[in-house]
Design a protein around this motif. Structure first.
Motif, PDB file in Angstrom:
ATOM      1  N   GLY A   5      24.903 -86.869  11.160  1.00 28.79           N
ATOM      2  CA  GLY A   5      25.636 -85.649  11.455  1.00 28.79           C
ATOM      3  C   GLY A   5      26.822 -85.437  10.542  1.00 28.79           C
ATOM      4  O   GLY A   5      27.126 -84.324  10.139  1.00 28.79           O
ATOM      5  N   MET A   6      27.501 -86.534  10.187  1.00 29.03           N
ATOM      6  CA  MET A   6      28.708 -86.409   9.385  1.00 29.03           C
ATOM      7  C   MET A   6      28.431 -85.932   7.965  1.00 29.03           C
ATOM      8  O   MET A   6      29.238 -85.243   7.363  1.00 29.03           O
ATOM      9  N   GLN A   7      27.289 -86.306   7.412  1.00 32.51           N
ATOM     10  CA  GLN A   7      27.033 -86.018   6.012  1.00 32.51           C
ATOM     11  C   GLN A   7      26.956 -84.526   5.720  1.00 32.51           C
ATOM     12  O   GLN A   7      27.263 -84.094   4.625  1.00 32.51           O
ATOM     13  N   GLU A   8      26.535 -83.741   6.695  1.00 30.90           N
ATOM     14  CA  GLU A   8      26.371 -82.309   6.452  1.00 30.90           C
ATOM     15  C   GLU A   8      27.159 -81.506   7.487  1.00 30.90           C
ATOM     16  O   GLU A   8      26.671 -80.563   8.065  1.00 30.90           O
ATOM     17  N   GLN A   9      28.387 -81.918   7.676  1.00 31.56           N
ATOM     18  CA  GLN A   9      29.238 -81.310   8.680  1.00 31.56           C
ATOM     19  C   GLN A   9      29.579 -79.868   8.316  1.00 31.56           C
ATOM     20  O   GLN A   9      29.829 -79.542   7.158  1.00 31.56           O
ATOM     21  N   ASN A  10      29.541 -78.989   9.306  1.00 32.94           N
ATOM     22  CA  ASN A  10      29.998 -77.628   9.050  1.00 32.94           C
ATOM     23  C   ASN A  10      31.395 -77.425   9.633  1.00 32.94           C
ATOM     24  O   ASN A  10      32.005 -78.356  10.148  1.00 32.94           O
ATOM     25  N   ALA A  11      31.891 -76.218   9.544  1.00 31.97           N
ATOM     26  CA  ALA A  11      33.277 -75.952   9.919  1.00 31.97           C
ATOM     27  C   ALA A  11      33.404 -75.363  11.312  1.00 31.97           C
ATOM     28  O   ALA A  11      34.362 -74.670  11.600  1.00 31.97           O
ATOM     29  N   ALA A  12      32.439 -75.620  12.171  1.00 35.00           N
ATOM     30  CA  ALA A  12      32.511 -75.076  13.530  1.00 35.00           C
ATOM     31  C   ALA A  12      33.762 -75.580  14.246  1.00 35.00           C
ATOM     32  O   ALA A  12      34.122 -76.740  14.154  1.00 35.00           O
ATOM     33  N   GLN A  13      34.421 -74.677  14.956  1.00 35.00           N
ATOM     34  CA  GLN A  13      35.625 -75.035  15.678  1.00 35.00           C
ATOM     35  C   GLN A  13      35.277 -75.711  17.001  1.00 35.00           C
ATOM     36  O   GLN A  13      34.269 -75.396  17.632  1.00 35.00           O
ATOM     37  N   PRO A  14      36.108 -76.665  17.461  1.00 34.33           N
ATOM     38  CA  PRO A  14      35.785 -77.409  18.681  1.00 34.33           C
ATOM     39  C   PRO A  14      35.830 -76.569  19.949  1.00 34.33           C
ATOM     40  O   PRO A  14      35.446 -77.048  21.004  1.00 34.33           O
ATOM     41  N   ASN A  15      36.283 -75.335  19.855  1.00 35.14           N
ATOM     42  CA  ASN A  15      36.263 -74.455  21.037  1.00 35.14           C
ATOM     43  C   ASN A  15      35.165 -73.406  20.921  1.00 35.14           C
ATOM     44  O   ASN A  15      35.197 -72.381  21.596  1.00 35.14           O
ATOM     45  N   SER A  16      34.174 -73.635  20.038  1.00 34.74           N
ATOM     46  CA  SER A  16      33.112 -72.663  19.842  1.00 34.74           C
ATOM     47  C   SER A  16      31.815 -73.140  20.490  1.00 34.74           C
ATOM     48  O   SER A  16      31.595 -74.330  20.690  1.00 34.74           O
ATOM     49  N   ALA A  17      30.941 -72.177  20.794  1.00 38.91           N
ATOM     50  CA  ALA A  17      29.631 -72.516  21.354  1.00 38.91           C
ATOM     51  C   ALA A  17      28.808 -73.312  20.351  1.00 38.91           C
ATOM     52  O   ALA A  17      28.046 -74.215  20.742  1.00 38.91           O
ATOM     53  N   VAL A  18      28.940 -72.997  19.055  1.00 35.56           N
ATOM     54  CA  VAL A  18      28.199 -73.729  18.030  1.00 35.56           C
ATOM     55  C   VAL A  18      28.577 -75.205  18.045  1.00 35.56           C
ATOM     56  O   VAL A  18      27.721 -76.095  17.974  1.00 35.56           O
ATOM     57  N   TYR A  19      29.880 -75.451  18.132  1.00 38.85           N
ATOM     58  CA  TYR A  19      30.374 -76.830  18.138  1.00 38.85           C
ATOM     59  C   TYR A  19      29.737 -77.611  19.280  1.00 38.85           C
ATOM     60  O   TYR A  19      29.178 -78.692  19.089  1.00 38.85           O
ATOM     61  N   TRP A  20      29.797 -77.060  20.491  1.00 37.99           N
ATOM     62  CA  TRP A  20      29.282 -77.799  21.646  1.00 37.99           C
ATOM     63  C   TRP A  20      27.766 -77.852  21.656  1.00 37.99           C
ATOM     64  O   TRP A  20      27.175 -78.829  22.128  1.00 37.99           O
ATOM     65  N   ALA A  21      27.119 -76.838  21.082  1.00 40.28           N
ATOM     66  CA  ALA A  21      25.667 -76.915  20.944  1.00 40.28           C
ATOM     67  C   ALA A  21      25.285 -78.080  20.031  1.00 40.28           C
ATOM     68  O   ALA A  21      24.364 -78.842  20.330  1.00 40.28           O
ATOM     69  N   ASN A  22      26.008 -78.247  18.942  1.00 32.96           N
ATOM     70  CA  ASN A  22      25.723 -79.345  18.027  1.00 32.96           C
ATOM     71  C   ASN A  22      25.986 -80.705  18.663  1.00 32.96           C
ATOM     72  O   ASN A  22      25.275 -81.671  18.407  1.00 32.96           O
ATOM     73  N   GLN A  23      27.025 -80.779  19.500  1.00 34.83           N
ATOM     74  CA  GLN A  23      27.266 -82.040  20.210  1.00 34.83           C
ATOM     75  C   GLN A  23      26.101 -82.340  21.156  1.00 34.83           C
ATOM     76  O   GLN A  23      25.597 -83.466  21.221  1.00 34.83           O
ATOM     77  N   GLY A  24      25.680 -81.303  21.885  1.00 34.64           N
ATOM     78  CA  GLY A  24      24.538 -81.478  22.777  1.00 34.64           C
ATOM     79  C   GLY A  24      23.280 -81.858  22.020  1.00 34.64           C
ATOM     80  O   GLY A  24      22.495 -82.697  22.469  1.00 34.64           O
ATOM     81  N   ASN A  25      23.096 -81.260  20.845  1.00 37.75           N
ATOM     82  CA  ASN A  25      21.920 -81.570  20.038  1.00 37.75           C
ATOM     83  C   ASN A  25      21.887 -83.039  19.644  1.00 37.75           C
ATOM     84  O   ASN A  25      20.844 -83.685  19.666  1.00 37.75           O
ATOM     85  N   GLN A  26      23.045 -83.563  19.256  1.00 36.94           N
ATOM     86  CA  GLN A  26      23.052 -84.953  18.816  1.00 36.94           C
ATOM     87  C   GLN A  26      22.815 -85.887  20.002  1.00 36.94           C
ATOM     88  O   GLN A  26      22.144 -86.916  19.860  1.00 36.94           O
ATOM     89  N   TYR A  27      23.346 -85.535  21.151  1.00 41.31           N
ATOM     90  CA  TYR A  27      23.031 -86.326  22.353  1.00 41.31           C
ATOM     91  C   TYR A  27      21.537 -86.244  22.667  1.00 41.31           C
ATOM     92  O   TYR A  27      20.900 -87.233  23.018  1.00 41.31           O
ATOM     93  N   TRP A  28      20.962 -85.051  22.533  1.00 46.59           N
ATOM     94  CA  TRP A  28      19.535 -84.887  22.805  1.00 46.59           C
ATOM     95  C   TRP A  28      18.713 -85.742  21.849  1.00 46.59           C
ATOM     96  O   TRP A  28      17.761 -86.412  22.257  1.00 46.59           O
TER      97      TRP A  28
END
Length: 470
Positions: free
Chosen positions: A307-330
């Protein structure tokens, strides 16, 4: 791998919203290094060039046998042929084989043999090079695939799936992939009883193994390896469609999904029917040895850095940010943590359809099919609205088709359950306007884990904070 270990130590203390990885033991394991070295040596690039249009594409494969100077490659049939006919009546043009040392080898298409029914084929090339051959693993991959483990903090959790590694060459597809570069991706193989709702390909194609490694178009035909570097499956399908959030900061990519592969047992069972000799192929039938703590830590590091190698600039209060966190858990099959992150995303933007789709995947894995059905339908409803608003775009139409397939796949599994909370939608997707231009959707980048975040805030943290990411 050792570079990763040192780098990760430097990053200790950097807030990763997913979890603080367990770093109690020094990363001394060479397990991942060994598997990656094997994968790189046995994996080949299979590029094609259309002599008329000049367009290029590629697939992958791996070396399984040698007799004299003749090498045999196993790959997905669709890498070398445009259809599944036997024999192939529509071969892909300009095919060749490129080994790990960069040498190109001419391919005589007359050597291509498709296996009966399944999406597998072999091909041969001549070379005086001394190349490493794959060892095939033919054993019960479902053994001990669901187990209870104790975390360093004493917590007992239910863990699913065995670690596997995908190897291959993602094809160039701007703007996401701008150069031809080898990829090695860690994931987990789903237990047999959890694969049912995800097998949406026709059964005769052989795609019976579902796993969570991030894969791209171009990696089809590449090997899926176990923790001892043996090939247990042939990769062939992923979702391959980008999903994104259109906001003021531009398109921010999100990848939610899984990968499909054909178990190596299918090849071994069908090879005699295609007159493919197995006497020069090495097969082992023993399951891999149990992982020690250093191995687990090393593989977990690979998860984090994917995940770290291709990090984007999503803000931690955005839906994209939390979707990506959920994706990595999935991807790590940490389902409760994934759902917690998805709920955070929904609270921020309930119309962000990838999150509902992600929830559907997790609920399917949990065998909560009514809830999965409702989540898929919610994603479809949102997609229909967006398709009507952006009729010229194909991305949402492709995503809708995939979600509909998944939803319909679990319909029979709901026979003994209560009716779904959202009525089934059989309406077709809104049609593209006649003058619209259809462009192929590039593949998605892998899920991201932030390199740095602000101090954790209660309103943006998932309810569950596990001890391990992996």
């Amino acid at each position: 791998m050792k570079v990763y270990h040192v780098f990760l130590a430097v990053l200790v203390g950097v807030a990763i919203a997913l979890a603080q990885p367990y770093l109690g033991a020094a990363f001394m394991s060479d397990r991942v290094d060994q598997v990656k070295a094997i994968a790189q040596e046995i994996t080949v690039l299979i590029p094609e060039t259309d002599p008329q249009s000049g367009k290029t594409a590629n697939g992958s494969g791996f070396l399984i046998a040698r007799q004299g100077n003749t090498y045999t490659v196993l790959t997905a049939n669709h890498v070398v042929c445009k259809n599944q006919s036997e024999p192939c009546n529509d071969p892909r043009p300009g095919l060749k084989v490129v080994t790990h040392d960069g040498r190109e080898h001419r391919l005589n298409f007359n050597t291509v043999k498709k296996l009966p029914q399944v999406d597998l084929a072999i091909l041969k090339f001549e070379s005086n090079g001394n190349y490493k051959l794959a060892t095939l693993g033919n054993y019960d991959t479902d053994h001990n695939s669901e187990r209870e483990v104790q975390l360093p903090n004493g917590q007992i959790i239910r863990e699913y799936g065995h670690f596997v590694f995908a190897s291959g060459w993602p094809g160039i597809n701007p703007p996401n992939i701008s150069e031809l570069k080898y990829r090695f991706s860690v994931g987990r193989l789903l237990p047999e009883n959890r694969m049912v709702g995800f097998r949406i390909r026709p059964p005769e194609e052989g795609y019976q193994a579902v796993y969570t490694s991030i894969t791209y178009p171009g990696m089809s035909g590449g090997p899926v390896l176990d923790t001892e570097g043996r090939v247990i499956a042939v990769h062939g399908q992923n979702e391959g469609t980008r999903v994104s959030n259109e906001g003021s900061s531009g398109r921010q990519p999100v990848l939610i999904g899984y990968s499909l592969s054909i178990p190596i047992a299918e090849f071994l069972n069908l090879a005699p029917q295609a007159s493919i000799p197995l006497n020069n192929i090495t097969v082992q039938t023993n399951p891999p040895q149990a992982l020690n703590q250093d191995d687990i830590d090393a593989i977990g590091t690979e998860f984090v850095f994917a995940g770290m190698q291709e990090q984007n600039a999503a803000q931690p209060n955005s839906a994209v940010y939390w979707a990506n966190q959920g994706n990595q858990y999935w991807r790590a099959l940490r389902t409760e943590e994934a759902l917690g992150a998805y709920e955070k995303a929904i609270a921020i933007d309930s119309e962000f359809y990838p999150v509902w789709y992600g929830k559907g995947l997790v609920k399917t894995f949990q065998e909560k099919y009514d809830e999965a059905f409702a989540s898929y339908n919610q994603a479809i409803t949102i997609l229909d609205k967006q398709i009507a608003e952006f009729p010229r775009e194909t991305e949402r139409k492709e995503r809708r088709e995939w979600v509909v397939k998944l939803r319909d796949q679990i319909q029979p599994l709901m026979a003994n359950s209560s009716p779904p909370t959202i009525p089934r939608d059989n309406s077709p997707a809104p049609q593209t306007q006649p003058n619209s231009t259809v462009q192929p959707s590039p593949p998605s980048p892998p899920p991201t884990a932030p390199l740095s975040t602000p101090e954790p805030q209660p309103e943006t943290q998932p309810e569950t904070q596990p001890g391990w990411l992996w």
